[in-house]
Enzyme design. Structure first.
Site, mmCIF file in Angstrom:
data_model
loop_
_atom_site.group_PDB
_atom_site.id
_atom_site.type_symbol
_atom_site.label_atom_id
_atom_site.label_comp_id
_atom_site.label_asym_id
_atom_site.label_seq_id
_atom_site.Cartn_x
_atom_site.Cartn_y
_atom_site.Cartn_z
ATOM 1 N N HIS A 83 0.815 -1.219 0.000
ATOM 2 C CA HIS A 83 0.000 0.000 0.000
ATOM 3 C C HIS A 83 0.849 1.270 0.000
ATOM 4 C CE1 HIS A 83 -3.722 -2.161 0.320
ATOM 5 N NE2 HIS A 83 -3.331 -2.791 1.410
ATOM 6 N N GLU B 26 -5.456 -12.194 7.009
ATOM 7 C CA GLU B 26 -6.238 -10.951 7.078
ATOM 8 C C GLU B 26 -7.592 -11.065 6.399
ATOM 9 O OE1 GLU B 26 -3.937 -7.701 5.477
ATOM 10 O OE2 GLU B 26 -3.056 -8.887 3.898
ATOM 11 N N ASP C 225 -7.647 -5.329 7.514
ATOM 12 C CA ASP C 225 -8.335 -6.151 6.513
ATOM 13 C C ASP C 225 -9.151 -7.254 7.179
ATOM 14 O OD1 ASP C 225 -8.023 -5.276 3.843
ATOM 15 O OD2 ASP C 225 -5.880 -5.667 4.001
HETATM 16 C C1 3PY Z 1 -3.971 -4.669 7.644
HETATM 17 O O1 3PY Z 1 -4.136 -4.313 8.825
HETATM 18 O O2 3PY Z 1 -4.828 -5.225 6.968
HETATM 19 C C2 3PY Z 1 -2.702 -4.418 7.007
HETATM 20 O O3 3PY Z 1 -2.449 -4.932 5.977
HETATM 21 C C3 3PY Z 1 -1.775 -3.448 7.657
HETATM 22 O O4 3PY Z 1 -1.266 -2.556 6.729
HETATM 23 MG MG MG Z 2 -4.032 -5.662 4.911
#
Ligand code: 3PY
Ligand code: MG
Length: 540
Positions: free
Chosen positions: A80, A180, A206
């Protein structure tokens, strides 16, 4: 080149990797990546935790800041963040030998992972891993054959000792896969069992989105986080989590997470920028309560009080009740504008007097709680309890009593369409203790908390509450303080200005503004700075 110690805090203590033996930068770089192994894996094997800076801005000076501040690890976010190949390579170069370079790669692909490792990363964090097959692919991309499919090359390794690097890299490079998504959680045990996966790293944001727990996470989310950690433990590997700020990082470290984010550059710089710009902007929909006000100012016999009265007169106040315990002490002040100034005897710790004052002054639209006491007393001073009690009685309970008594008056006048406000004369010491007058600070901290609560309780009624927090002011109260002091007239001017623009928390003068800025940026450092102003030793 100065010798450096790379130190990693672990639960067991501090692991020090001494690189002083390395003869030059190239050798130290090789040592960093290969000869002494990957400190990340050593710390994790001990059950320790690494705190990483997490950088997405693509700015090399920020990398230098993080490394210079002594970060254990620096993670470059290529998913990101805005790192390109060249800046990423340069950033890893700045980190190597001084902290652990990590890259959160753009995607789970052989090119993204290979390029990060070619740059010299000691570990990759691979996003959005949902199945054991995807975990196997991530591990394969990070290992040279026959263990994997990583291709040989990379500028940095080729100009170094590539033979040494390539024969050790498979063992030393750490592979963290990110859990995630709900699907990743469902498959976490199989993912953790994939040989070569060193860590499950939870992408908390996420994951929350995927679980329908965004933006507010409940107990189900926390239970999931803990279950991922338990799954990693059962598989004999580490578990990390994206934390975003140091308070949460400390708490997750306590819970046994082994890679946490202690500082982050995107939100970490955006938030103060946004907050500072918002704070500078005058309040919307604010009406200056001073022109035409009926004010009630306590403690007008000395210090900031008489100057405040003058400011309110100049601002067009129609009438000002001026109080002092002994009205004779304000006779001269009253004589300066006898048609608009009304003297009143008042001890703000006397409930009956306070109640009577509010009944007699039902036309008040602006209450200025200026009366206070400072015994200049350290907390452990002889007779300190007695003084502390008096400071609480006057500064906290006295001000509370005034606000409670005048709240109905102010609410009624606000309801009638008159701009109404309360000003509490606090101190920067409401926000930070100065040990030389420790008990005053405790009472002022209570008074600041009271200000915040009253502000919230009275907002809907249209009564605005102001906190004025100067540093040392040249009054009787600070007679024992040796440092620079601002004139009381300047504080009164700041009160007038705050009322005109609707600035709720005000720090007049360099000392107060400096401490306030310090508290916003580095509260522990600011506490340590003021802690140096110790009281003189006591007898007995
Ligand atoms: C998340 O928390 O999903 C991440 O990828 C942190 O950048
Ligand atoms: Mg993430």
């Amino acid at each position: 080149m100065a010798a450096r110690l790379l130190s990693c805090r672990t639960r067991a203590g501090v692991i020090r990797k001494d690189t002083r033996g390395a003869k030059n930068m190239t050798e130290r770089g090789a040592c960093d990546t290969m000869v002494e192994g990957n400190p990340l894996k050593a710390v994790w094997a001990e059950g320790g935790c690494i705190g990483t800076a997490w950088l997405g801005l693509g700015a090399l000076p920020v990398v230098e800041m993080a490394v210079g501040a002594g970060a254990d690890a620096v993670t470059l976010d290529a998913q990101h963040g805005v790192w390109d190949r060249t800046t990423l390579e340069a950033a890893v170069g700045l980190i190597r030998g001084r902290a652990i370079p990590l890259v959160r790669v753009a995607e789970n692909g052989a090119t993204a992972i290979g390029q990060a490792l070619d740059a010299g990363a000691l570990g990759v964090i691979v996003p959005m891993v949902e199945t054991a097959d995807q975990a196997r692919a991530a591990v394969a991309a990070a290992k040279y054959p026959p263990a994997g499919i990583r291709s040989a090359g990379g500028i940095r390794h080729l100009i170094g000792d590539f033979k040494a690097y390539s024969t050790g890299a498979n063992d030393t490079i750490a592979v963290a896969v990110m859990i995630e998504t709900a699907r990743g959680v469902a498959n976490a045990a199989e993912i953790a069992a994939v040989p070569g996966v060193d860590m499950l790293f939870i992408g908390a944001v996420d994951l929350a989105i995927s679980m329908g727990e965004w933006p507010d996470q409940g107990p189900a989310f926390e239970a999931t986080i803990q279950s991922i950690k338990a799954t990693a433990r059962a598989a004999g590997i580490a578990c990390g989590i994206f934390t975003g700020h140091v308070s949460l990082a400390l708490d997750r470290r306590r819970q046994g997470f082994q890679l946490v984010v202690v500082a982050e550059d995107v939100v970490g710089s955006a938030e103060p920028i946004k907050a500072n710009i918002a704070r500078f902007r005058p309040a919307a929909d604010h009406t200056d309560p001073v022109p035409g006000a009926v004010a009630f100012v306590t403690g007008t016999n000395r210090g900031i009080g008489p100057h405040t009265v003058r400011q309110l007169l100049d601002g067009g106040a129609a009438r000002i009740y001026c109080t002092a315990r002994d009205p004779a002490a304000i006779a001269d002040l009253i004589a300066t504008a006898p048609d608009r100034l009304v003297p009143m005897a008042l001890d703000i710790t006397d409930d009956a007097q306070v109640t009577a004052a509010a009944a007699a002054a039902a036309d008040v639209t602006l209450l200025v709680n200026n009366a206070g006491v400072n015994h200049n007393s350290p907390l452990l001073a002889i007779d300190g309890t007695h003084r502390a009690r008096q400071e609480i009685e006057v500064n906290y309970l006295g001000t509370l009593g005034m606000i409670r008594a005048f709240a109905p008056v102010l609410k009624a006048n606000a309801a009638a369409g008159r701009p109404c406000a309360i000003v509490n004369m606090l101190s920067i010491l409401s926000r930070q203790n100065l040990p030389a007058m420790g008990s005053l600070c405790a009472s002022k901290a209570a008074e600041y908390s009271l200000t915040q609560g009253a502000r919230a309780e009275l907002a809907a009624a249209g009564v605005t509450v102001f906190a004025i927090m100067p540093g040392a002011v040249d009054t009787d109260m600070t007679r024992d303080f040796q440092g620079p002091k601002m004139p009381p007239a300047a504080v009164a001017e700041a009160i007038r200005h705050a009322l005109s623009i609707g600035q709720g928390d005000v720090y007049p003068g360099d000392m107060a503004a400096g401490v306030a800025a310090g508290l916003a940026l580095d509260p522990i450092g600011t506490e340590a700075m003021l802690a140096r102003f110790l009281p003189p030793p006591f007898e007995g």
